[in-house]
Enzyme design. Sequence first.
Site, mmCIF file in Angstrom:
data_model
loop_
_atom_site.group_PDB
_atom_site.id
_atom_site.type_symbol
_atom_site.label_atom_id
_atom_site.label_comp_id
_atom_site.label_asym_id
_atom_site.label_seq_id
_atom_site.Cartn_x
_atom_site.Cartn_y
_atom_site.Cartn_z
ATOM 1 N N THR A 185 0.874 -1.178 0.000
ATOM 2 C CA THR A 185 0.000 0.000 0.000
ATOM 3 C C THR A 185 0.906 1.221 0.000
ATOM 4 O O THR A 185 2.046 1.154 0.471
ATOM 5 C CB THR A 185 -0.890 0.048 1.252
ATOM 6 O OG1 THR A 185 -0.036 0.148 2.387
ATOM 7 C CG2 THR A 185 -1.739 -1.191 1.384
ATOM 8 N N GLU A 330 -5.691 -4.147 -0.103
ATOM 9 C CA GLU A 330 -5.942 -5.182 0.907
ATOM 10 C C GLU A 330 -7.103 -6.104 0.546
ATOM 11 O O GLU A 330 -7.341 -7.113 1.209
ATOM 12 C CB GLU A 330 -6.263 -4.518 2.262
ATOM 13 C CG GLU A 330 -5.079 -3.811 2.912
ATOM 14 C CD GLU A 330 -4.915 -2.369 2.466
ATOM 15 O OE1 GLU A 330 -5.366 -2.027 1.352
ATOM 16 O OE2 GLU A 330 -4.333 -1.574 3.217
ATOM 17 N N LYS A 439 -13.862 17.418 11.293
ATOM 18 C CA LYS A 439 -14.674 17.334 12.507
ATOM 19 C C LYS A 439 -15.009 18.734 12.976
ATOM 20 O O LYS A 439 -14.194 19.414 13.564
ATOM 21 C CB LYS A 439 -13.942 16.526 13.569
ATOM 22 C CG LYS A 439 -13.736 15.096 13.076
ATOM 23 C CD LYS A 439 -13.321 14.120 14.151
ATOM 24 C CE LYS A 439 -13.479 12.708 13.609
ATOM 25 N NZ LYS A 439 -12.323 11.861 13.769
ATOM 26 N N TRP A 444 -19.402 15.511 11.580
ATOM 27 C CA TRP A 444 -18.429 15.232 10.523
ATOM 28 C C TRP A 444 -18.858 15.856 9.206
ATOM 29 O O TRP A 444 -20.014 15.739 8.811
ATOM 30 C CB TRP A 444 -18.287 13.710 10.317
ATOM 31 C CG TRP A 444 -17.596 12.997 11.432
ATOM 32 C CD1 TRP A 444 -17.222 13.528 12.635
ATOM 33 C CD2 TRP A 444 -17.207 11.621 11.454
ATOM 34 N NE1 TRP A 444 -16.613 12.563 13.407
ATOM 35 C CE2 TRP A 444 -16.597 11.378 12.704
ATOM 36 C CE3 TRP A 444 -17.295 10.571 10.548
ATOM 37 C CZ2 TRP A 444 -16.093 10.132 13.072
ATOM 38 C CZ3 TRP A 444 -16.801 9.325 10.904
ATOM 39 C CH2 TRP A 444 -16.195 9.116 12.160
HETATM 40 P P1 ADP Z 1 -3.179 3.250 -2.575
HETATM 41 O O1 ADP Z 1 -3.579 3.592 -1.157
HETATM 42 O O2 ADP Z 1 -1.861 2.611 -2.701
HETATM 43 O O3 ADP Z 1 -3.465 4.333 -3.549
HETATM 44 P P2 ADP Z 1 -5.454 1.531 -2.864
HETATM 45 O O4 ADP Z 1 -6.000 1.302 -4.222
HETATM 46 O O5 ADP Z 1 -5.318 0.365 -2.001
HETATM 47 O O6 ADP Z 1 -4.083 2.114 -3.106
HETATM 48 O O7 ADP Z 1 -6.301 2.643 -2.157
HETATM 49 C C1 ADP Z 1 -7.535 2.281 -1.621
HETATM 50 C C2 ADP Z 1 -8.291 3.496 -1.202
HETATM 51 O O8 ADP Z 1 -8.663 4.286 -2.333
HETATM 52 C C3 ADP Z 1 -9.599 3.173 -0.550
HETATM 53 O O9 ADP Z 1 -9.431 2.834 0.792
HETATM 54 C C4 ADP Z 1 -10.375 4.462 -0.758
HETATM 55 O O10 ADP Z 1 -10.034 5.430 0.197
HETATM 56 C C5 ADP Z 1 -9.899 4.928 -2.089
HETATM 57 N N1 ADP Z 1 -10.869 4.558 -3.129
HETATM 58 C C6 ADP Z 1 -10.808 3.522 -3.970
HETATM 59 N N2 ADP Z 1 -11.868 3.514 -4.803
HETATM 60 C C7 ADP Z 1 -12.624 4.582 -4.481
HETATM 61 C C8 ADP Z 1 -13.860 5.127 -4.964
HETATM 62 N N3 ADP Z 1 -14.529 4.592 -5.981
HETATM 63 N N4 ADP Z 1 -14.329 6.228 -4.352
HETATM 64 C C9 ADP Z 1 -13.675 6.803 -3.334
HETATM 65 N N5 ADP Z 1 -12.524 6.343 -2.844
HETATM 66 C C10 ADP Z 1 -11.993 5.251 -3.399
#
Ligand code: ADP
Length: 542
Positions: A185, A330, A439, A444
């Site tokens: 990640t 994940e 916040k 929120w």
């Molecule tokens: P990295 O953190 O390495 O960029 P990830 O793809 O694992 O890679 O990131 C996942 C995060 O991306 C999610 O937890 C979320 O916050 C965000 N995310 C993914 N898809 C969406 C979506 N369609 N809308 C909003 N947020 C998204």
Amino acid sequence: MRGLMQDWPLLCSKIIDHAAREHPRREVVSRSVEGPIHRTNYKAVRERALKLAQRLEKDGFGVGDRIATMAWNTWRHLECWYGITGIGAVYHTLNPRLFPEQIAWIMNDAEDKLLFVDLTFLPLVEALQPKLPSLRKVVVLTDAANMPETKVANAVPYEEWLNEVDGDFAWKEFDETTAAGMCYTSGTTGNPKGVVYSHRSNVLHSMLSQAPDAMGLASRDSMLPIVPLFHANGWGLALTAPMAGARLVMPGPKMDGASVHELINTEKVTCSAAVPTVWLMLLQHLQSSGGELPTLDRVVIGGSACPRKVTDAFQNRYGVKVVHAWGMTEMSPLGTLCALKPEVADKTGEELLDVEEKQGFPPFGVEMKVTDDANVERPRDGKTFGRLKVRGPAVASAYFKNQGAEMFDEEGWFDTGDVAHIDENGYMQITDRAKDVIKSGGEWISSIELENIAVGHPEVAEAAVIGLQHPKWDERPLLVCVKKEGCDPTKEDILAFLSDKIAKWWMPDDVVFVEAIPHTATGKIQKTTLREDFRDYVLPTA
Ligand code: ADP
């Protein structure tokens, strides 16, 4: 009493075996790094992956060895995934857009022994190699004719290296829970964390993502994965497309609007997947070139929230269905997709866009819930938001070397770090990252929702919202905007645009304009940097 069905381990090799047996001539088309379009098929990919497996074994690699790839989406990268997993070794996709120090840290944490690298990144590897004590060999994904002079030690061209074996080889068999792949990640806080996929999770993830309400891939599809294989397990597409027998079209290093448009039309692509930034580039290109998308049926959009105007343009201007999706590294990575259930299927116009702004519902194999900070589940009413938690057979149960153990609870739920609500029909909507939510006075405010509305302003190119300290309210929102080229909106214009779209207490306390908004290596807004930039900024209301 035990069931009497066969033990058929869910191994990645079964997927390419199936594709080669049932869909042997289905094409894999790539824009090569060297330039020309390359064509092969699943039968040939399998044969060459077997050679790759044999060659790896000959070089002394085996079960559990981490083998890195730093490569674009091409047939060679695909062969690497199947060859590596075919002997029980572990593909480790590296994101070349990270800082070199971060890449070195990740490679050392994973203890990568071999690296497959595209020509593009050879200079980067030259700089990295002295910092990588466990790396034994570098295979450059090209042939001798295209192999440049390089300072990289123990570097060999892929084609010649591969041809030193005859391919008379069989996949290794092992337990389906054996590690198959790794992806880190991006680690916006702390060090990056390694996610380790198993053969079983990869196969199950592909099965669940093939479902009609998910990717809905069929053997008649031509699938263009623009999302790189190094981003969140490549959204599983290197496995899902062959499993479905779908034709694969790979963009190589070119993801700009014109190149993507050309590939979609010349290769008659029916389905594609990428982050919103890529689609914004394509839409801009279409607008300026007057192009159309006659063969494209649907696009899967995720990685960050899909702006409403993107969905609107695809569906109502170009006749392309948008499937908004949410997931994370994940989760292998699919979590939810926004297909239309009968409860919402008759909606049209703005009401339909309201539904499609949500990230959707999970396929079988993903369980989700939203809780408060005390882990009490929140109602599915479409407005009460809280922490989004998930579990399932393709969801991580821990990180590599047991980092971040606090994100997993005893009941097997993984805390995604996202804030969301779920509605009566089961549609989930991300409202923020837990660390980005604002916040204000005990309530929120969703930074993402404000951003989505702000980019709807015709003169705003990009928007980001962060919370700034406030003496009375704790935090209040600051809206940071990039103007569209040739436009000059004022703070008052933007606030007036927002005023009838959000609650009064959600209104940003200030609007500032910047030249550019910082992004992470995966194209997301880098809020940590923004917060740093505006640390001493005093809101006019403070
Ligand atoms: P990295 O953190 O390495 O960029 P990830 O793809 O694992 O890679 O990131 C996942 C995060 O991306 C999610 O937890 C979320 O916050 C965000 N995310 C993914 N898809 C969406 C979506 N369609 N809308 C909003 N947020 C998204």
